[in-house]
Scaffold this motif. Structure first.
Motif, short mmCIF file in Angstrom:
data_model
loop_
_atom_site.label_atom_id
_atom_site.label_comp_id
_atom_site.label_asym_id
_atom_site.label_seq_id
_atom_site.Cartn_x
_atom_site.Cartn_y
_atom_site.Cartn_z
N ARG A 1 0.83 -1.21 0.00
CA ARG A 1 0.00 0.00 0.00
C ARG A 1 0.86 1.25 0.00
O ARG A 1 0.60 2.20 -0.73
N PHE B 1 3.14 1.32 -3.58
CA PHE B 1 2.53 1.29 -4.91
C PHE B 1 1.16 1.97 -5.03
O PHE B 1 0.76 2.35 -6.12
N PHE B 2 0.41 2.04 -3.93
CA PHE B 2 -0.99 2.46 -4.03
C PHE B 2 -1.14 3.95 -3.72
O PHE B 2 -0.68 4.42 -2.68
N ARG B 3 -1.79 4.66 -4.63
CA ARG B 3 -2.12 6.06 -4.42
C ARG B 3 -3.58 6.27 -4.83
O ARG B 3 -4.11 5.55 -5.66
#
Lengths: 419, 99
Positions: free
Chosen positions: B41, B44-46
């Motif tokens: 998270r 990589f996650f936005r």
């Protein structure tokens, strides 16, 4: 009209256009949504329609394709139609080469002309590192049974005489990879061909039907809420490209996607001058010549997130500068029109396909700047995934879980800019 | 090309600026305790909203200072600009995901 003093025509005058054929029948039924389907596909672009077509081949026809706008009016109408399979890694070679093989028989399968033209693609190398990476990719392609060769600058000029291979440009061409089986196709015809076949099989294609929410029951989604009413669904297949995050936010499922504008443009119609496809990652441009004669060019994405289907002018200006440097003959061509799509980019430049935390919701997104070339291959593998409730082996490496396991499929070298 | 109002230099052409993605992504307070899922998270996650988005920008070809902005990703209109700390406080304007 007959003028005095001229000879009257021997037959009665006919109104303008009378010799034209009748307006052809619609290629697909415009369906009203039923209250329930075995499979609901969200997104009526290339991937959604191809998935529907291959589901029908598996005998699954109680299917709806929901499209918020008009059929194939998003990225399917906006891409530069390049088709190739010369990616670096085995996982990518698997899905893209499968797609290319399906492209080679697609016109027959669909019974509809798609103007698939295998004119080859040159991926130019401009630096020593480019050369090393390109030669490595050629060898990797060969090991995967994909046609690929390395060409020196003189050989590049034989394939495409209008490329400037002289040493007096800012980034001289040091060679190129060449995949002869690569090509272009008429994107609208591809979408229409898939839609016609799916509709003939009994699948409902429902336009102007935007998904506004999902009805969930535990770890299952039982239906979708749309602007044309609620629709119950046995399985949901998401094919919404740049708008996937909007749908996943409704489901509360996070995904590593960023939506960017991606611009392309065409010139006025020109005589055939460009026999192949040329792509250059280093100077950020790719060019082919469409059947009608327009030069079709694409660039890299606009750097910021955006859903606006338009981008900034300086991106096009840089793209044109690169194109004129590589192709001096383009200097007096006129830009006819430019546009943008919304592309969903992932951290490793590979797609996300497969399972979600909901057991009956399957995800297909993250194709970024290059989803068109995968259309039949993805449709084939995604239909199998949806039909059997598990990822098909060709898409299994592209699951959402790879960002946790670290098993990324890094295709920035083969995919980052050029598609 | 649109004009972006640098908080220190005033309105300048977009081409002078670089994009820094989502603002106010805090570094994990206790990195050693994070699970693989939590690292994924963070790395990589936005967020990827269609609408107002709190972002970082830098005036690369000007004062070279970072600043925060809230920009509408549908229209690309800058709704506000200010120091990064101010944008951090504005993160609450992001639409909440409805589970």
């Amino acid at each position: 009209m007959t003028h005095a003093g001229t000879t009257a025509p021997t037959t009665a005058p006919t109104p303008p256009g009378a010799d034209l054929p009748e307006h052809q029948e619609s290629l697909w039924r415009s369906a009203e949504p039923k209250r329930s389907y075995d499979v609901v596909i969200v997104g009526g672009g290339g991937h959604g329609l191809a998935t529907a077509h291959y589901l029908a081949k598996l005998g699954i026809t109680n299917v709806a394709v929901l499209e918020k706008g008009w059929l194939a009016g998003g990225n399917m109408a906006r891409n530069t139609t390049l088709i190739r399979s010369n990616y670096l890694w085995d996982e990518s070679a698997g899905i893209y080469e499968h797609a290319l093989k399906l492209w080679e028989g697609l016109e027959e399968d669909l019974g509809y002309p798609i103007l698939f033209s295998q004119r080859g693609v040159l991926n130019l190398a401009h630096t020593e590192q480019d050369v090393r990476d390109s030669v490595r990719r050629v060898e990797a392609n060969k090991l995967n049974g994909i046609d690929a060769e390395w060409l020196d600058p003189d050989e590049v000029a034989k394939v495409c005489p209008i490329v400037n291979v002289s040493g007096d440009i800012r980034y001289p061409v040091q060679g190129a990879t060449f995949q002869a089986r690569a090509g272009i196709a008429k994107h609208d015809y591809v979408a229409w061909g898939f839609a016609r076949r799916a509709s003939e099989a009994g699948i409902d294609i429902i336009e102007n039907c935007e998904v506004t929410g999902f009805v969930a029951d535990g770890d299952r989604v039982t239906g979708v809420r749309t602007t044309r009413g609620d629709i119950a669904a046995g399985t949901v297949a998401l094919c919404a490209a740049g708008h996937t995050s909007v749908l996943l936010d409704m489901l509360g499922v996070p995904a590593p996607l960023q939506s960017h504008p991606l611009q392309a443009l065409v010139s006025e119609l020109l005589e055939p001058v460009h026999p192949t496809i040329v792509m250059s990652n280093a100077v950020h441009v790719y060019v082919s010549q469409a059947h009608k004669g327009e030069l079709v060019m694409g660039a890299g994405v606009d750097t910021y997130n955006g859903y606006g289907q338009r981008g900034a002018f300086h991106i096009i200006e840089r793209q044109m500068a690169a194109a004129v440097e590589l192709f001096p003959v383009f200097a007096r061509a006129h830009l006819l029109r430019s546009w943008a799509g919304v592309v969903d980019v992932t951290p490793d430049a590979s797609p996300i396909v497969g399972a979600t935390p909901y057991e009956n919701v399957f995800l297909n997104c993250g194709w970024g700047t290059g989803g068109f070339k995968a259309t039949p291959g993805l449709g084939w593998a995604f239909a199998d995934t949806v039909a059997h409730g598990r990822p098909h082996p060709l898409v299994a490496p592209f699951g959402l879980d790879r960002f946790v396991t670290g098993a990324l499929v890094d295709e920035h070298g083969a995919a980052a800019v050029a598609h | 090309m649109q004009l972006i109002a640098c908080p220190w230099c005033g309105p300048r052409e977009e081409i002078e600026f670089s994009y820094g993605g989502q603002a106010a992504v805090a570094y994990p307070a206790d990195p050693a305790s994070l699970s693989d899922e939590q690292w994924a998270r963070f790395v990589f996650f936005r967020d990827n909203p269609k609408g107002p988005f709190a972002e970082r920008w830098v005036h690369s070809a000007g004062c070279r200072r970072w600043f925060g902005a809230v920009r509408d990703t549908r229209t690309y209109e800058f709704l506000s600009v200010g120091p990064l700390s101010a944008t951090t406080a504005r993160t609450s304007v992001l639409p909440e995901a409805t589970p």
